[in-house]
Design an enzyme around this catalytic site. Structure first.
Site, PDB file in Angstrom:
ATOM      1  N   ASP A 197       0.559  -1.343  -0.026  1.00  0.00           N
ATOM      2  CA  ASP A 197       0.074  -0.076   0.027  1.00  0.00           C
ATOM      3  C   ASP A 197       0.841   1.266  -0.063  1.00  0.00           C
ATOM      4  O   ASP A 197       0.470   2.442  -0.363  1.00  0.00           O
ATOM      5  CB  ASP A 197      -0.954   0.042   1.177  1.00  0.00           C
TER       6      ASP A 197
ATOM      7  N   TYR B 284     -10.030  -0.333   2.892  1.00  0.00           N
ATOM      8  CA  TYR B 284      -9.564  -0.284   4.211  1.00  0.00           C
ATOM      9  C   TYR B 284      -9.013   1.104   4.479  1.00  0.00           C
ATOM     10  O   TYR B 284      -8.914   2.050   3.676  1.00  0.00           O
ATOM     11  CB  TYR B 284      -8.198  -1.121   4.539  1.00  0.00           C
TER      12      TYR B 284
END
Length: 743
Positions: A376, A461
């Site tokens: 990420d 998320y």
């Protein structure tokens, strides 16, 4: 949209950002701090300079900007500028002129290749220092605009529309999350490839993750071609209770094969039940109705005399702490030149502290789910995914915000106004003691902490990054995880051996969140050492002369002398500390240092060490890594990223990664070192994590050890809060007797 109907940068600005700066109104020609991030005007000016250079000196016809960031000066140059000494008892080095530099990655839209550019600010304009063509296997991070475009590419594709129609989904109901391809040898590395995790949205703002679809397209982000469509196989339960995969193997079938036929299963429509999280939608869709709680009374954070910290641009001072705070497109928050004023002596502690990388490997082995291990930070960038924070919601009390900006495809700057939140909060008791004897006295001191935070949305998320600074000289990096689980559709009654059926037909795969925290220490200067300490029972049996009661244990210290990675040992309560051997504590005799507390996050990697995830993210193999720092010519460190500078589509560990750095086996005793800490959490989803997951916490701490003479917070006053009152107005509930102190 522009007048001709084509998409503009404004169309691709995510809801997490504030706006766009297209052209520099005035090019900044000076900086207030050598580590200040690029301003929106600088970003726009830099991209304009690159366009002029390309037009005049290259055959590149069209470009797509991906990243643009400040390239820091050498470490010693910065410390000299700030007057910070390089070691105990030394005077600061003499300042030298500082040159402001920037680094840019961009794509040649026509040829599909990538370039890296270095520019210098000279005489009020940005000049090109170098322009380097990257290897065809190197891809800069995936941009926000590419992620947004992936959804349009998929939605407008006739084949995808036909596949969606087969399971009852209309074209306008097609949505996806663009992901990096992860690892898939079926597609050449030279193509800029994304996979699309598919969902349906049946009404505006409907929680699309409640409606996962049963296929995963692969697209080329440059050409916007549909390259392939994968159909994951499914499981059925055998008579003996075991689960059987519909396909004969978890391996990916050839792209020439019929992917649906290879999966050996029927099409599966997305579940239709709404699982909303917006209150107005929940009022319409919640079974049995939705009524928010009415018994939550207001709780306010009030500082009637204002905050206790001071800001000068990006420089913060609070309770003896001083540091520089910067937004970066990749790390999100970077804290630099962290010092503590120890009774008039300014003592350096860390040169830089930040999140350097993270990866989320998923556990389902059947193709194409193993491709789900997103980096990420390295593949998307924490800063580019950061939220504009909302006063009174994301941060409570009296808040100071810092802005951030990153580059758009067209070279303009996408701005997030309130991206870094700074505030104070009560954190319980700092220290307390009561003399229990008759007529004994007591003292209670409340703990105040400074919070520097950011919230990032990575598709489904959310990550909340909290850097906490305390009055006792300790630091905590806390990570909070929330948001929505990454889910896939399952058949009625389907067993899920590698996931949890959190709701009917919704499978949340098991996964890990693994983080690499980069620590560039300068404990009382740049010459530092890492000491490993294991807590061992005394090797003497109970009843012996040396250990009659059988209770003895002690710490065994081992100096890490060469570059290496070290595992966490739970059985030995292993811990590490970073020390400066040139300064000893007056009483303990130990060198001044800081202990690294990883117990709140040390997590072993669950993937196999020779598997895809571990081959790309070698930092997962150890909890601590220590290596020498190394700087570029005329710039700062070249050892930043533990999984490599260019992460998308890597298939092996890059040469510029921590696992490769430590192979040099250079000495790291009393040297300018870097420490990388690997922490994480293993997520076995619960139904209670659906539809939005309650926050989960993990942390790492940095605590002084023989650094201060004694508890440095003994001078914090124990002041009674005059606004604290009995909850129910009980008579005689207070024992304050009007005293303003907590005696």
């Amino acid at each position: 949209m522009s007048p001709d109907g084509t998409a503009t940068t404004e169309d691709a600005v995510p809801s997490t950002a504030s706006g766009v700066v297209k052209a520099p109104k005035q090019i900044p020609t000076a900086f207030s701090h050598p580590l200040d991030p690029l301003t929106p005007e600088e970003i726009a000016a830099i991209s304009l300079s690159i366009r002029h250079y390309i037009a005049a000196s290259t055959d590149i016809k069209a470009v797509k900007f991906i990243t643009c960031s400040h390239l820091p000066p050498p470490k010693k140059v910065v410390l000299a500028y700030l007057g910070i000494p390089l070691g105990p008892g030394l005077k600061p080095e003499a300042p030298v002129p500082i040159v402001r530099k920037a680094e840019v990655d961009f794509l040649d839209v026509v040829k599909g290749c990538a370039y890296n550019a270095i520019l210098t600010l000279e005489h009020g304009k940005w000049d090109m220092d170098s322009l380097t063509l990257l290897s065809e296997k190197c891809h800069p991070q995936i941009s926000v605009e590419e992620l947004v475009a992936a959804e349009q590419v998929v939605r407008n594709n006739p084949r995808i529309q036909a596949l969606a129609k087969e399971v009852g989904v209309l074209p306008e109901q097609i949505y996806c999350d663009g992901w990096s391809i992860g690892y898939d040898e079926r597609f050449p590395q030279k193509r800029r490839v994304q996979q699309a995790l598919m969902f349906a949205r049946f009404s505006e703002h409907d929680n699309l993750y409640a409606h996962p679809m049963d296929f995963i397209p692969i697209i080329d982000a440059n050409s916007e071609e549909l390259l392939h469509v994968d159909f994951p196989p499914h499981y059925s339960r055998l008579a003996d209770g075991t689960a059987k995969l519909s396909a004969h193997s978890t391996a990916p079938p050839p792209t020439a094969a019929d992917a649906l036929a290879a999966s050996q299963r029927e099409r599966i429509p997305p579940p239709r039940k709404a699982w909303d999280f917006l209150p107005d939608l929940m009022a319409q869709t919640e079974e049995g109705g939705y009524q928010p709680r009415t018994d939550v009374k207001p709780l306010h954070v009030v500082q009637p005399e204002g905050v206790s910290f001071k800001m000068n641009g990006h420089v913060l001072e609070w309770q003896n702490w001083k540091m520089h705070i910067a937004f970066t497109h990749r790390e999100g928050i970077a804290l630099s030149t962290i010092t503590y004023n120890d009774h008039g002596e300014v003592r350096p502690i860390m040169y830089r502290l930040s999140l350097a990388e993270m990866v989320v490997p998923y556990a389902a082995p059947e193709n194409p789910h193993p491709r789900k291990f997103a980096f990420d930070s390295g593949e998307y960038g924490m800063g580019t995914m950061a939220n504009e924070l909302s006063l009174g919601c994301d941060c409570l009390g009296q808040i100071h915000y810092l802005p951030g900006a990153f580059i758009a495809h067209d070279g303009s700057a996408i701005v997030i106004k309130n991206v870094i939140c700074i505030h104070e909060e009560d954190a319980g008791v700092l220290w307390k003691h009561t003399d229990y004897r008759p007529n004994g006295r007591s003292q209670t001191v409340r703990r105040r902490r400074l919070v520097i935070s950011m919230v990032c949305t990575l598709a489904n998320y959310e990550y909340i990054w909290n850097y906490h600074f305390y009055q006792d000289g300790s630091i905590e990096f806390e990570i909070r995880l929330t948001g929505i689980l990454s889910v896939y559709v399952s058949k009625d009654g389907e067993p899920n051996p590698f996931g949890t059926t959190v709701a009917p037909n919704i499978n949340a795969h098991y996964h890990q969140h693994m983080f690499s925290i980069r620590v560039d220490p300068m404990i009382d200067g740049l010459k530092n050492t890492v000491v490993e300490s294991d807590i061992l029972p005394l090797d003497a049996v109970t009843g012996s002369k040396a250990n009659f009661a059988g209770n003895a244990f002690f710490p065994q210290d081992t100096v890490i002398k060469t570059e290496s990675g070290r595992p966490y040992d739970y059985a030995k309560e292993r811990r590490w500390r970073i020390i400066n051997s040139g300064r000893k504590h007056y009483s303990s005799g130990q060198p001044a240092g800081y202990t690294l507390g990883v117990k709140g996050g040390a997590t072993p990697m669950m993937a196999r060490s020779d598997g895809w995830a571990a081959r790309r993210a070698a930092f997962l193999k150890n909890t601590l890594w220590v290596c020498r720092d190394a700087e570029g010519e005329g710039s700062g460190t070249v050892r930043m990223w533990p999984a490599g500078k260019y992460v998308p589509q890597t298939r092996e560990e890059p040469e510029d990664s921590v696992g490769s750095w430590v192979e040099g086996k250079m000495g790291v005793e009393d040297e300018d070192i870097l420490v990388y800490l690997t922490i994480g959490t293993t997520h076995i989803p619960r139904p209670e994590d659906w539809p939005v997951m309650p926050v989960e916490h993990l942390n790492v701490t940095f605590k002084p050890n023989s650094f201060f003479k004694a508890n440095p917070s003994m001078d914090v006053p124990g002041i009674r809060d005059p606004l604290s009152v009995p909850a129910f107005g009980e008579p005689n509930a207070s024992n304050s007797n009007g005293d303003a102190c907590c005696h």
